[in-house]
Motif scaffolding. Structure first.
Motif, PDB file in Angstrom:
ATOM      1  N   LEU A 114       0.969  -1.423   0.216  1.00  0.00           N
ATOM      2  CA  LEU A 114      -0.052   0.274  -0.198  1.00  0.00           C
ATOM      3  C   LEU A 114       1.201   1.135  -0.083  1.00  0.00           C
ATOM      4  N   ALA A 115       2.083   1.692   0.970  1.00  0.00           N
ATOM      5  CA  ALA A 115       3.089   2.488   0.888  1.00  0.00           C
ATOM      6  C   ALA A 115       3.161   2.793  -0.287  1.00  0.00           C
ATOM      7  N   ALA A 116       3.393   1.357  -0.894  1.00  0.00           N
ATOM      8  CA  ALA A 116       4.378   2.225  -2.666  1.00  0.00           C
ATOM      9  C   ALA A 116       3.520   2.038  -3.972  1.00  0.00           C
ATOM     10  N   LEU A 117       1.958   1.526  -3.561  1.00  0.00           N
ATOM     11  CA  LEU A 117       0.969   2.658  -4.436  1.00  0.00           C
ATOM     12  C   LEU A 117       0.722   3.548  -4.131  1.00  0.00           C
ATOM     13  N   GLU A 118       0.673   3.680  -3.116  1.00  0.00           N
ATOM     14  CA  GLU A 118       0.085   5.395  -2.536  1.00  0.00           C
ATOM     15  C   GLU A 118       1.751   6.816  -2.610  1.00  0.00           C
ATOM     16  N   ALA A 119       2.733   6.149  -2.554  1.00  0.00           N
ATOM     17  CA  ALA A 119       4.042   6.558  -3.327  1.00  0.00           C
ATOM     18  C   ALA A 119       3.855   6.664  -5.037  1.00  0.00           C
ATOM     19  N   TRP A 120       2.643   5.355  -5.559  1.00  0.00           N
ATOM     20  CA  TRP A 120       3.338   5.655  -7.537  1.00  0.00           C
ATOM     21  C   TRP A 120       2.115   6.531  -7.630  1.00  0.00           C
ATOM     22  N   LEU A 121       0.905   6.676  -6.918  1.00  0.00           N
ATOM     23  CA  LEU A 121      -0.052   7.566  -6.586  1.00  0.00           C
ATOM     24  C   LEU A 121       0.194   8.809  -6.981  1.00  0.00           C
ATOM     25  N   ALA A 122       1.193   9.021  -6.242  1.00  0.00           N
ATOM     26  CA  ALA A 122       1.513  10.641  -6.018  1.00  0.00           C
ATOM     27  C   ALA A 122       2.522  10.835  -6.852  1.00  0.00           C
ATOM     28  N   VAL A 123       3.274  10.064  -7.844  1.00  0.00           N
ATOM     29  CA  VAL A 123       3.900   9.902  -8.784  1.00  0.00           C
ATOM     30  C   VAL A 123       3.423  10.832 -10.192  1.00  0.00           C
ATOM     31  N   ALA A 124       1.905   9.785 -10.037  1.00  0.00           N
ATOM     32  CA  ALA A 124       1.327   9.391 -11.529  1.00  0.00           C
ATOM     33  C   ALA A 124       0.877  10.819 -11.220  1.00  0.00           C
ATOM     34  N   ALA A 125       0.325  11.816 -10.434  1.00  0.00           N
ATOM     35  CA  ALA A 125      -0.823  12.331 -10.215  1.00  0.00           C
ATOM     36  C   ALA A 125       0.121  14.154 -10.271  1.00  0.00           C
ATOM     37  N   GLY A 126       1.541  14.008  -9.297  1.00  0.00           N
ATOM     38  CA  GLY A 126       2.681  14.733 -10.032  1.00  0.00           C
ATOM     39  C   GLY A 126       2.884  15.328 -11.120  1.00  0.00           C
ATOM     40  N   SER A 127       3.552  13.717 -12.178  1.00  0.00           N
ATOM     41  CA  SER A 127       3.751  14.244 -13.170  1.00  0.00           C
ATOM     42  C   SER A 127       3.590  12.659 -14.143  1.00  0.00           C
ATOM     43  N   PRO A 128       2.518  13.339 -15.007  1.00  0.00           N
ATOM     44  CA  PRO A 128       2.043  11.816 -15.647  1.00  0.00           C
ATOM     45  C   PRO A 128       3.697  11.374 -16.444  1.00  0.00           C
ATOM     46  N   VAL A 129       3.985  12.166 -16.779  1.00  0.00           N
ATOM     47  CA  VAL A 129       4.624  11.989 -18.007  1.00  0.00           C
ATOM     48  C   VAL A 129       5.769  11.319 -17.249  1.00  0.00           C
ATOM     49  N   GLY A 130       6.126  11.661 -16.320  1.00  0.00           N
ATOM     50  CA  GLY A 130       7.725  10.775 -15.120  1.00  0.00           C
ATOM     51  C   GLY A 130       7.115   9.915 -15.112  1.00  0.00           C
ATOM     52  N   ALA A 131       5.757   9.323 -14.753  1.00  0.00           N
ATOM     53  CA  ALA A 131       5.052   8.026 -14.194  1.00  0.00           C
ATOM     54  C   ALA A 131       5.594   6.426 -14.851  1.00  0.00           C
ATOM     55  N   ALA A 132       4.986   7.794 -16.181  1.00  0.00           N
ATOM     56  CA  ALA A 132       5.429   6.904 -17.442  1.00  0.00           C
ATOM     57  C   ALA A 132       6.711   6.307 -18.315  1.00  0.00           C
ATOM     58  N   VAL A 133       7.403   7.420 -17.825  1.00  0.00           N
ATOM     59  CA  VAL A 133       9.458   6.983 -18.173  1.00  0.00           C
ATOM     60  C   VAL A 133       9.343   6.246 -17.131  1.00  0.00           C
ATOM     61  N   GLY A 134       9.003   6.340 -15.878  1.00  0.00           N
ATOM     62  CA  GLY A 134       9.548   5.144 -15.126  1.00  0.00           C
ATOM     63  C   GLY A 134       8.819   3.423 -15.255  1.00  0.00           C
ATOM     64  N   VAL A 135       7.345   3.582 -15.579  1.00  0.00           N
ATOM     65  CA  VAL A 135       7.382   2.377 -16.002  1.00  0.00           C
ATOM     66  C   VAL A 135       7.849   1.493 -17.796  1.00  0.00           C
ATOM     67  N   ALA A 136       8.543   2.737 -18.241  1.00  0.00           N
ATOM     68  CA  ALA A 136       9.297   2.624 -19.313  1.00  0.00           C
ATOM     69  C   ALA A 136      10.143   2.177 -18.609  1.00  0.00           C
ATOM     70  N   VAL A 137      10.960   2.218 -18.171  1.00  0.00           N
ATOM     71  CA  VAL A 137      12.522   2.507 -17.572  1.00  0.00           C
ATOM     72  C   VAL A 137      12.289   0.620 -16.726  1.00  0.00           C
ATOM     73  N   ALA A 138      11.087   0.460 -15.980  1.00  0.00           N
ATOM     74  CA  ALA A 138      11.422   0.109 -15.764  1.00  0.00           C
ATOM     75  C   ALA A 138      10.685  -2.141 -16.536  1.00  0.00           C
ATOM     76  N   ALA A 139       9.992  -1.344 -17.580  1.00  0.00           N
ATOM     77  CA  ALA A 139       9.219  -2.800 -18.803  1.00  0.00           C
ATOM     78  C   ALA A 139      11.230  -2.298 -19.315  1.00  0.00           C
ATOM     79  N   VAL A 140      11.917  -1.954 -20.047  1.00  0.00           N
ATOM     80  CA  VAL A 140      12.993  -2.070 -20.604  1.00  0.00           C
ATOM     81  C   VAL A 140      14.453  -2.757 -19.607  1.00  0.00           C
ATOM     82  N   VAL A 141      14.018  -2.459 -17.838  1.00  0.00           N
ATOM     83  CA  VAL A 141      15.029  -3.333 -17.548  1.00  0.00           C
ATOM     84  C   VAL A 141      14.448  -4.105 -17.012  1.00  0.00           C
ATOM     85  N   VAL A 142      13.178  -4.682 -17.181  1.00  0.00           N
ATOM     86  CA  VAL A 142      12.650  -6.441 -17.362  1.00  0.00           C
ATOM     87  C   VAL A 142      13.086  -7.252 -18.456  1.00  0.00           C
ATOM     88  N   VAL A 143      12.740  -6.405 -19.717  1.00  0.00           N
ATOM     89  CA  VAL A 143      13.016  -6.918 -20.910  1.00  0.00           C
ATOM     90  C   VAL A 143      14.926  -7.432 -20.696  1.00  0.00           C
TER      91      VAL A 143
END
Length: 162
Positions: A114-143
């Motif tokens: 829940l803490a991670a989800l709350e932090a992620w939602l705060a990041v997404a609300a503050g900067s949707p572009v930053g959140a999208a970049v974070g998801v893209a970076v995480a996806a690239v690392v996993v791949v």
């Protein structure tokens, strides 16, 4: 989600435990029901074959460990609980494993999750572009990790063949 995050910790923990216990037990019984229904078809005799009997014995012996560990995964939990039901794992083995796994899952989710989800939602609300970049970076690392592991496995199997 906001409703659970606003609850006192003990109440949130109990609610999460109840939710996951209901979900995994419904999944288990869907698996049991599906196999019972399958047994009444013309293909039902395939459940009596030696391979099916060995698979059931394996799941009944090692299945409780898989059930507990499935709560630490994303995506496998439903499949493993469905397989436990389909393999007709006895309730005396399934329920303790489901209870232990549900407690672990609820503790993890009520604290870190829940803490991670709350932090992620705060990041997404503050900067949707930053959140999208974070998801893209995480996806690239996993791949990247998956590709490297496949290459290493392919290299090892090629070395073994030669």
């Amino acid at each position: 989600m906001d409703q659970i995050m606003s609850l006192p910790f003990g109440v949130a923990l109990a609610a999460l435990f109840a939710i996951v216990m209901i979900r995994v037990n419904v999944t288990y019984w869907i698996g049991r029901g599906a196999v019972a229904g399958f047994a009444h078809t013309r293909y039902g005799t395939s459940l009596q074959r030696p391979k099916a009997a060995r698979a059931q014995a394996l799941i009944q012996r090692l299945g409780p460990y898989a059930v507990v560990l499935s709560f630490l995964t994303i995506g496998l939990q439903t499949a493993i609980n469905l397989a436990a039901g389909a393999a007709r794992m006895p309730l005396r083995r399934y329920l303790p494993a489901a209870i232990i796994g549900s407690v672990v899952w609820a503790l993890l989710y009520a604290t870190i999750g829940l803490a991670a989800l709350e932090a992620w939602l705060a990041v997404a609300a503050g900067s949707p572009v930053g959140a999208a970049v974070g998801v893209a970076v995480a996806a690239v690392v996993v791949v990247w990790i998956v590709v490297i592991r496949k290459r290493r496995a392919a290299g090892k199997s090629a070395d073994t063949v030669v």
